[in-house]
Design an enzyme around this catalytic site. Structure first.
Site, mmCIF file in Angstrom:
data_model
loop_
_atom_site.group_PDB
_atom_site.id
_atom_site.type_symbol
_atom_site.label_atom_id
_atom_site.label_comp_id
_atom_site.label_asym_id
_atom_site.label_seq_id
_atom_site.Cartn_x
_atom_site.Cartn_y
_atom_site.Cartn_z
ATOM 1 C CG HIS A 118 -1.855 1.059 1.366
ATOM 2 N ND1 HIS A 118 -1.540 2.309 1.828
ATOM 3 C CD2 HIS A 118 -3.169 1.089 1.051
ATOM 4 C CE1 HIS A 118 -2.626 3.064 1.802
ATOM 5 N NE2 HIS A 118 -3.626 2.352 1.342
ATOM 6 C CG ASP A 195 0.272 -2.175 5.873
ATOM 7 O OD1 ASP A 195 -0.678 -2.130 6.686
ATOM 8 O OD2 ASP A 195 0.165 -1.808 4.685
ATOM 9 C CD GLN A 198 -6.916 -4.258 3.751
ATOM 10 O OE1 GLN A 198 -7.907 -4.952 4.015
ATOM 11 N NE2 GLN A 198 -7.023 -2.976 3.419
ATOM 12 C CE LYS A 221 -7.665 0.104 5.884
ATOM 13 N NZ LYS A 221 -8.382 0.678 4.767
ATOM 14 C CB CYS A 359 -3.554 3.093 -1.953
ATOM 15 S SG CYS A 359 -4.869 4.277 -1.673
#
Lengths: 406, 152
Positions: A118, A195, A198, A221, A359
């Site tokens: 991302h 990261d 997700q 999220k 992104c």
């Protein structure tokens, strides 16, 4: 096992928008009533700043605000003082990257990333190369975004001081071998940065078992309020890391001569009045997920995604880019129809998806297309919704996509 | 002429026009030449990434081309624009562009001036796509305005 019909009752969204299918959970998620109530309580009971007031209302919010760290300590299997509050994944990943610039990385050092990342785990490194000569290199990924350890080992060399990758990638849903990557990093004296935007919302994350050094992710999220996020960092590393923002709440003292003394971690990363109601609401969201069980969430979503993938394979009018991945979004295009036209057609049929490059603008090197449609699930989605999505999608043609304008 | 006008009222015809301009866009190769000015249009909120070039000399639009990636609406609307504006004076082109922007913003417009571009008349119903229908036109409007600046 998760009872999805029971779970859906926790989300007022399904009552207020009974006709909508929300498959854009990679972008943000719906909020459970308990989170809405918690945030609302801050406004109705009375707002007060934290860690500053001597009056009971302030102390009341102080306690709840600090409790969020404990909820995330449970969720990630770490200590409460290893949880830093941020405004979201982007803030987290920027703080981690720039925070390492001072006491960890020097010009010429290399950070390994992938073309799957991302923007928030790419652009800070790009700028750091321009500004301070810290280099980045790519670990190759396969056509569905997965890192293979033999490629990671080949990419590793003595100049590498950090690996920074997504736990689950945001377009293709590649679940990366974090534990093996962390071991590889540590064998070579490098840091492991993840990261988790997700991955954390969708299943168990044990930072000690994985041996991750830094992890950044978003709260919104995972059912939490907007403008919330977290950094996890090993405590000694957080103590060594430089904060990006300076100001009130993060300093112990500063003198006219220019001397500054920061607070200890995690407070030294939290300059200014924080998003108090957001962080309290996020703590409630974490408790809600824990009550469902992260293992249950993962099991339910994996099953649903496998069903979705199998049904996508039935369609001959789509190109499906990540059929073999078990996690993350379904990434596809309808043949001969531009991604945004497909997105608009689905929208006209009450289905919310994302179209674009998500992104991840350098990903086209990997999958050979500039833009995709992304259908991303959460634990409140159902097989019935997948079925309706398939019925609509299998009918899409260029003619129909243009037809929505007439 | 009236028969043609009727055709441009037929939704089926308009849909076919959009599809045709999308699949086979007109003037879709950028050219080399001293007279060309170009503008690159890209935004964070959409995928479209196109470059429009124009050769405007002595107040006449001599040529327009475009290239890049775009959805049906952005590609077809830009393709239609290149057909419509080449050969026009700057004053005529400004009037056409003006009418086009009124149409996509659901304001009163003169359909007679827009020819095939009336196919875009309903795009405003999908509000997030108005950007697609204007991306090429915005580039052209800017180049027309700049050409006037250089004359004065």
């Amino acid at each position: 096992m998760l009872d999805v019909n029971k779970v859906r009752k926790d989300f007022p969204f399904f009552t207020s928008s009974p006709d909508l299918i929300y498959f854009d959970n990679g972008a943000t998620t719906q909020k459970p009533q308990c989170v809405i109530d918690t945030v609302s309580e801050f406004y109705t009971l009375g707002a007060a700043n934290v860690h500053r007031g001597d009056y009971p209302l302030s102390l009341h919010w102080d306690a709840l605000y600090d409790k969020t760290r404990e909820s995330f300590a449970k969720l990630l299997n770490c200590q409460a003082n290893e949880i830093v509050y941020t405004a979201g994944s982007t803030h987290s990943m920027n703080q981690i990257a720039y925070g390492l610039q001072k006491n960890f990385l020097k010009p010429g050092d290399v950070v390994l990333i992938t073309e799957n990342e991302h923007a928030s785990n790419v652009m800070p490194w790009f700028r750091m190369r321009q500004e301070s000569g810290i280099q980045y290199e790519y670990i190759p990924v396969d056509k569905q975004g997965n890192i293979h350890m033999e490629d990671a080992k080949k990419a590793m060399h003595p100049g590498v001081k950090a690996i920074a990758v997504a736990g689950v990638t945001n377009v293709l849903g590649a679940k990366q071998p974090l534990k093996e990557l962390a071991a590889l990093a540590h064998e070579n004296g490098a840091l492991m940065i993840v990261d988790g935007a997700q991955s954390v919302p969708h299943g168990p994350t044990d930072v000690q078992d994985l041996d991750i050094d830094f992890l950044g992710f978003s709260g919104h999220k995972m059912g939490g309020p907007g403008g919330t996020g977290i950094i996890y960092g090993k405590y000694d590393l957080l103590q060594k890391m430089e904060p990006v923002f300076l100001g009130g709440g993060m300093n112990a003292r500063f003198e006219a001569c220019g001397d500054m003394l920061y607070q200890e971690a995690p407070e030294k990363f939290e300059a200014g009045t924080p998003n108090i109601e957001g962080m309290i609401g996020l703590g409630r969201a974490a408790e809600y997920l824990l009550s469902l069980g992260m293992e249950n969430i993962e099991e339910y979503e994996k099953d649903l995604r496998a069903y979705f993938a199998a049904r996508m394979k039935e369609l001959d009018n789509v190109e499906f880019y990540n059929p073999d991945n078990a996690y993350g979004p379904i990434a596809f295009n309808v043949k001969e129809v531009f991604a945004q036209d497909t997105g608009s057609y689905l929208a006209a049929n009450n289905i919310c998806v994302r179209s674009g490059n998500h992104c991840a603008k350098i990903l086209h090197e990997v999958i050979g297309t500039d833009s995709t449609v992304r259908a991303s699930l959460y634990f409140y989605n159902t097989k019935e919704e997948v079925d309706r999505f398939i019925e609509v999608t299998k009918e899409i043609t260029l003619e129909k996509a243009v037809g929505i304008f007439f | 002429m009236s028969e043609y006008k009727n055709l441009l009222d037929d939704p089926e015809v308009l849909r076919e026009l959009i599809m045709d301009h999308y699949k086979y866009p007109h003037n879709h190769v950028l050219k080399e030449g001293a007279g060309y000015k170009k503008i690159h249009m890209a935004s964070a909120s959409c995928i479209d990434d196109i470059t429009v070039q124009a050769d405007i000399e002595n107040g006449i639009i001599k040529d327009i081309n475009f290239a890049g990636i775009g959805c049906t609406i952005s590609t077809a609307s830009t393709s239609m624009m290149t057909d419509l504006l080449v050969g026009k004076t700057v004053a005529e082109a400004k009037d056409i562009v003006d009418n086009y922007f009124r149409m996509v913003n659901a304001e009163p417009y003169d359909a007679g001036k827009l020819d095939e571009a009336v196919a875009m008349k309903n795009v405003w119903r999908q509000a997030n796509r108005i950007n697609c229908a204007t991306i090429g036109w915005r580039a052209m409007r800017q180049m027309i305005e700049e050409s006037e600046g250089s004359h004065e």
